[in-house]
Design an enzyme around this catalytic site. Structure first.
Site, mmCIF file in Angstrom:
data_model
loop_
_atom_site.group_PDB
_atom_site.id
_atom_site.type_symbol
_atom_site.label_atom_id
_atom_site.label_comp_id
_atom_site.label_asym_id
_atom_site.label_seq_id
_atom_site.Cartn_x
_atom_site.Cartn_y
_atom_site.Cartn_z
ATOM 1 C CG ASP A 189 -44.111 50.393 -94.898
ATOM 2 O OD1 ASP A 189 -43.316 50.075 -94.004
ATOM 3 O OD2 ASP A 189 -44.992 51.270 -94.752
ATOM 4 C CB ALA A 190 -46.191 46.540 -91.966
ATOM 5 C CE1 TYR A 191 -47.091 48.332 -87.105
ATOM 6 C CE2 TYR A 191 -44.844 47.985 -87.886
ATOM 7 C CZ TYR A 191 -45.897 47.630 -87.060
ATOM 8 O OH TYR A 191 -45.776 46.567 -86.207
ATOM 9 N NE ARG A 206 -45.769 56.021 -89.116
ATOM 10 C CZ ARG A 206 -45.182 54.906 -89.490
ATOM 11 N NH1 ARG A 206 -44.773 54.024 -88.604
ATOM 12 N NH2 ARG A 206 -45.005 54.638 -90.760
ATOM 13 C CB SER A 245 -42.495 45.802 -91.447
ATOM 14 O OG SER A 245 -42.842 46.689 -90.419
ATOM 15 C CG ASN A 246 -38.695 50.293 -89.571
ATOM 16 O OD1 ASN A 246 -37.692 49.870 -90.140
ATOM 17 N ND2 ASN A 246 -39.023 51.571 -89.582
#
Ligand code: LAC
Length: 227
Positions: A12-14, A43, A122-123
């Protein structure tokens, strides 16, 4: 239980490789005394909008991409907290989202997991993720980047996790999916990945889905299991 040997790592990124709260310093400059609250609500709303807009997809309602909902979430947070933000300050905060700080151990961990493929799923849109990789210089330790936009829906929809299986061509259990977002680790486990939850905040395990296979307190914790 025997586990498949990890063939690849999907991140995942964030919140996992990149610290979403690294926008707080800039938020604090633009809205003194409110930076932390703004960062947190921004967030929370961004994620809520991702889940809601995925549930609402219909012929009459098109999902907006993560860049758009990140902006909408910021506008909500600004109004909810009564923070006066000029349009220039809004643009600067949104730009900060393209330049988030990676966690300090991200590079060394990614280096040590090679030569197995290291993929981001990622989203974020492709262009948001390209900017992050470019600004942080992690582009040489990530082999490929997958955006949910190819599935047309946000995490934790299974068709998003399927993107990584199709890309890598290995069975889900041979993929170690790494996320610091407990709900994302839960979605990935329900899909069939081997999962590693980075529990930096020492939170309880999410109760709505299967528990993660591994729980560590930082990205570096991956090395004890998989290096
Ligand atoms: C992502 C969100 C979940 O990077 O943080 O997909």
């Amino acid at each position: 239980m025997t586990r498949a040997t990890p063939a690849a790592f999907v991140f995942d990124a964030y919140g996992t490789l990149y610290d979403v709260q690294s926008v707080v310093a800039r938020a604090e400059m633009l809205a003194p005394g409110r930076g932390a609250a703004l960062g947190q609500l921004w967030r929370a709303k961004q994620l809520e909008y991702s889940w809601l807009s995925s549930l609402m997809i219909s012929p009459a309602f098109a999902r907006e991409d993560f860049s758009a909902i990140t902006g909408r979430a910021l506008d909500y947070a600004v109004e909810a907290l009564g923070v006066g933000l000029s349009s220039d300050a809004r643009e600067r905060l949104l730009a900060a989202y393209l330049d988030l700080a990676p966690y300090p151990d991200a590079r060394v961990v990614l280096e040590r997991l090679a030569p197995r493929p290291r993929v981001i799923l990622s989203n974020g849109t492709r262009s948001m993720l390209a900017a992050l990789l470019d600004q942080s210089g992690l582009d040489d330790v990530i082999d490929s980047v997958l955006s949910v936009d190819a599935a047309g829906i946000y995490k934790p929809h299974p068709s998003v996790y399927r993107l990584a299986v199709d890309h890598l061509g290995v069975e889900p259990a041979a993929i170690v999916f790494v996320s610091a977002n407990g709900w994302d680790a839960a979605g990935a486990k329900a899909f069939g990945f081997t999962t590693c939850w980075i529990n930096r905040a020492k939170l309880p395990i999410e109760r709505h889905a299967p528990a993660p296979d591994h729980v560590v307190d930082s990205l570096s914790g991956l090395l004890a299991q998989f290096a």
